[in-house]
Scaffold this motif. Structure first.
Motif, PDB file in Angstrom:
ATOM      1  N   HIS A 298     -20.240  54.512  60.319  1.00  0.00           N
ATOM      2  CA  HIS A 298     -19.335  55.263  60.962  1.00  0.00           C
ATOM      3  C   HIS A 298     -17.916  54.710  60.703  1.00  0.00           C
ATOM      4  N   SER A 300     -17.059  53.133  57.984  1.00  0.00           N
ATOM      5  CA  SER A 300     -16.663  53.457  56.269  1.00  0.00           C
ATOM      6  C   SER A 300     -16.458  55.043  56.428  1.00  0.00           C
ATOM      7  N   TYR A 301     -17.186  55.758  56.920  1.00  0.00           N
ATOM      8  CA  TYR A 301     -16.817  57.195  56.933  1.00  0.00           C
ATOM      9  C   TYR A 301     -15.432  57.685  57.570  1.00  0.00           C
ATOM     10  N   ASN A 302     -15.035  57.101  58.378  1.00  0.00           N
ATOM     11  CA  ASN A 302     -13.725  57.367  59.167  1.00  0.00           C
ATOM     12  C   ASN A 302     -12.686  56.817  58.377  1.00  0.00           C
ATOM     13  N   SER A 368     -26.915  61.114  55.102  1.00  0.00           N
ATOM     14  CA  SER A 368     -25.587  60.179  55.165  1.00  0.00           C
ATOM     15  C   SER A 368     -25.467  59.899  53.782  1.00  0.00           C
ATOM     16  N   MET A 372     -21.437  60.782  52.240  1.00  0.00           N
ATOM     17  CA  MET A 372     -20.576  59.650  51.801  1.00  0.00           C
ATOM     18  C   MET A 372     -20.413  59.286  50.626  1.00  0.00           C
ATOM     19  N   GLY A 403     -18.698  65.621  53.307  1.00  0.00           N
ATOM     20  CA  GLY A 403     -18.595  64.927  54.176  1.00  0.00           C
ATOM     21  C   GLY A 403     -19.252  65.495  55.459  1.00  0.00           C
ATOM     22  N   CYS A 406     -22.771  64.196  56.930  1.00  0.00           N
ATOM     23  CA  CYS A 406     -22.865  63.070  57.909  1.00  0.00           C
ATOM     24  C   CYS A 406     -23.182  63.426  59.294  1.00  0.00           C
ATOM     25  N   SER A 411     -24.110  60.327  62.262  1.00  0.00           N
ATOM     26  CA  SER A 411     -23.504  60.840  63.395  1.00  0.00           C
ATOM     27  C   SER A 411     -24.090  61.070  64.601  1.00  0.00           C
ATOM     28  N   ASN A 467     -16.408  53.734  51.692  1.00  0.00           N
ATOM     29  CA  ASN A 467     -17.398  54.866  51.868  1.00  0.00           C
ATOM     30  C   ASN A 467     -18.755  54.430  51.314  1.00  0.00           C
ATOM     31  N   ALA A 471     -22.585  53.865  53.036  1.00  0.00           N
ATOM     32  CA  ALA A 471     -23.775  54.640  52.699  1.00  0.00           C
ATOM     33  C   ALA A 471     -24.897  53.713  52.398  1.00  0.00           C
TER      34      ALA A 471
END
Length: 495
Positions: A298, A300-302, A368, A372, A403, A406, A411, A467, A471
């Motif tokens: 979460h 890393s993605y954000n 995911s 990512m 993205g 995810c 998520s 990112n 992952a």
């Protein structure tokens, strides 16, 4: 005293449990119809709620471009125009009646990041309150408060940077309760084999809100002035709140118009997944590697998501040199792709689990990884194609679109591992995932004082690296089944 019958339940760390397809765990009730169902009505109302939520969040990113005195930006930020002016001659004059402010790049970074200083505070408390009292009122009043504060944005800007930063932080406080509250509600409403579909529908509203808000904000700034951006979206939020309070219930049991068949279908599907204990198992929860796998993913993605969400309009203007009207439309294109991807990936994920017997863990890992690593590759590519406008927009669009996978990956993994505490888990992971929103824009602006292509390459490469790490970490340590600590009663026995 030790029980004479040994506990046959696999430990949280055993892979065997995670690899078992959900369909083989227990017989399930026949699916209740989708059309006019209470659970899908909730999904669509939530969809519009998050549409409003993200409209309120991102409109400042476009409006800020028109709020700032361009002479101040040019003088203090030393922008180097490496790319040729892209905008075609404008036949309609840009309305410039809105007040201008002398805010340099660092000040703009603090204004954009201030939202998250309030947002981070209410995550875990919201998850706890929603798990005990329900999420309907929490989510409703969170969006209402944000809408009301948004109406006062022009007034706060006149008072000065400090007032605007404080107001945005208050908006963050309101929005901070929304995702944990929604996750808590879905723990009571979403049958396991419909989770991906229902949650992807509800949270896809955030992407569509971005898609609509960015170009619409650009149009309003161009033809009217930037103050109307905040008035329009604030009023829409208040209207949504009235509908939410009128039509939604916290649980199927308290819903006034749900059919008995649908109610029984939802309750029977969740019967063996919810905990009977009243207290929250904080210690085993915080020791769970499955939780920390979601935290890392979460976060890393954000980092990538918030960097683009807040600074893409700036990149479009200062590097690719689009005007304010084109800026809003082109900044929105990537999020249109993400919205479509979220809807389709939710359908695909549940079909893989229900019809093809893919395990929950396998689906979460694969989605995911695509959501990512794919964006990381195209984000780096976007930074290295120079002033090719078409390719830049195309690569950024593909990056953000991928993205969307995810939404059916990490998520919603909170609901897989601990449905009873999904709101609290999301509060925990979103607390860490808010940090990129607080520091990402500031770091990005500090790395791009002259807005050269090389400076933005560094910003994109940092985001892509983070990112990829997230992952890999999630793939190694994620789980797909309800964890033992999430279903044990107060005596330590599994229900």
């Amino acid at each position: 005293m030790k029980s004479p019958v040994p506990d046959q339940t696999p430990s949280d760390g055993e892979e065997g449990e995670d690899r078992t397809p959900l369909l083989q765990r227990a017989p399930r009730a026949e699916t209740a119809p989708v059309c006019c169902s209470a659970r899908y009505n909730l999904a669509f109302l939530a969809f519009f709620g998050f549409f409003v939520l993200y409209s309120l969040r991102v409109n400042l990113s476009v409006a800020l471009v028109d709020m700032v005195d361009s002479n101040t930006t040019a003088a203090e930020n030393r922008t180097v125009n490496e790319c040729a002016e892209h905008a075609a001659p404008i036949k309609v004059l840009h309305n410039r009646t809105g007040k201008k402010y002398r805010w340099d790049a660092e000040t703009q970074g603090w204004i954009l990041g201030s939202f998250f200083y309030g947002y981070i505070i209410t995550q875990i408390p919201a998850g706890y309150v929603a798990s005990r009292s329900g999420g309907k009122l929490l989510l409703g009043f969170g969006i209402l408060g944000t809408s009301v504060f948004t109406l006062f944005t022009p007034l706060a800007a006149d008072f000065g940077v400090g007032a605007l930063v404080a107001l945005r932080a208050l908006e963050g406080l309101g929005e901070g309760v929304t995702f944990p509250a929604m996750h808590a509600m879905w723990s009571s409403w979403a049958p396991p084999l419909e989770r991906s579909k229902l949650l992807s529908i509800s949270y896809a509203g955030a992407q569509l809100g971005t898609v609509v808000s960015l170009p619409l904000s650009g149009i309003i700034c161009f033809y009217m002035n930037w103050t109307y951006v905040f008035y329009l979206f604030g009023i829409v939020g208040i209207i949504w709140f009235i509908l939410w309070i009128w039509l939604v219930s916290d649980t199927p049991e308290t819903h006034k118009t749900i059919s008995p068949y649908e109610k029984e279908y939802i309750l029977s599907s969740l019967r063996n997944q919810l905990s009977s204990q009243k207290s929250v198992p904080w210690t085993p929860m915080l020791k769970s590697l499955a939780l920390w796998a979601i935290v890392v993913a979460h976060f890393s993605y954000n980092w990538t998501f918030y960097t683009l969400l807040t600074l893409l309009p700036t990149y479009m203007k200062e590097v690719l040199r689009f005007n304010i009207q084109e800026n809003g439309f082109l900044s929105a294109v990537p999020y249109l792709g993400c919205w479509l991807c979220m809807i389709l990936s939710g359908q695909a994920a549940d079909n893989l689990r229900a019809k093809w017997n893919f395990s929950t863990l396998c689906v979460r890992r694969v989605f995911s990884l695509i959501g990512m690593i794919g964006p990381a590759v195209f984000l780096v590519a976007a930074g290295f194609i120079g002033c090719d406008y078409s390719l830049a927009v195309a690569f950024l669009t593909i990056s953000t679109t991928l993205g969307g996978f995810c939404s059916s990956g990490f998520s919603i993994n909170h609901l897989d591992i601990a449905p009873s505490y999904a709101g609290i888990l999301l509060g925990i992971t979103n607390t860490f995932a808010t940090i990129p929103g607080m520091i990402g824009p500031i770091i990005a602006r500090s790395l791009t004082p002259e807005n050269t292509i090389g400076e933005w390459q560094a910003v994109f490469c940092i985001a892509a690296t983070i990112n990829v790490f997230g992952a890999i970490f999630f793939t190694l340590f994620a789980k797909g089944e309800v964890q033992n600590w999430a279903v044990r009663d107060h005596r330590g026995h599994r229900n």
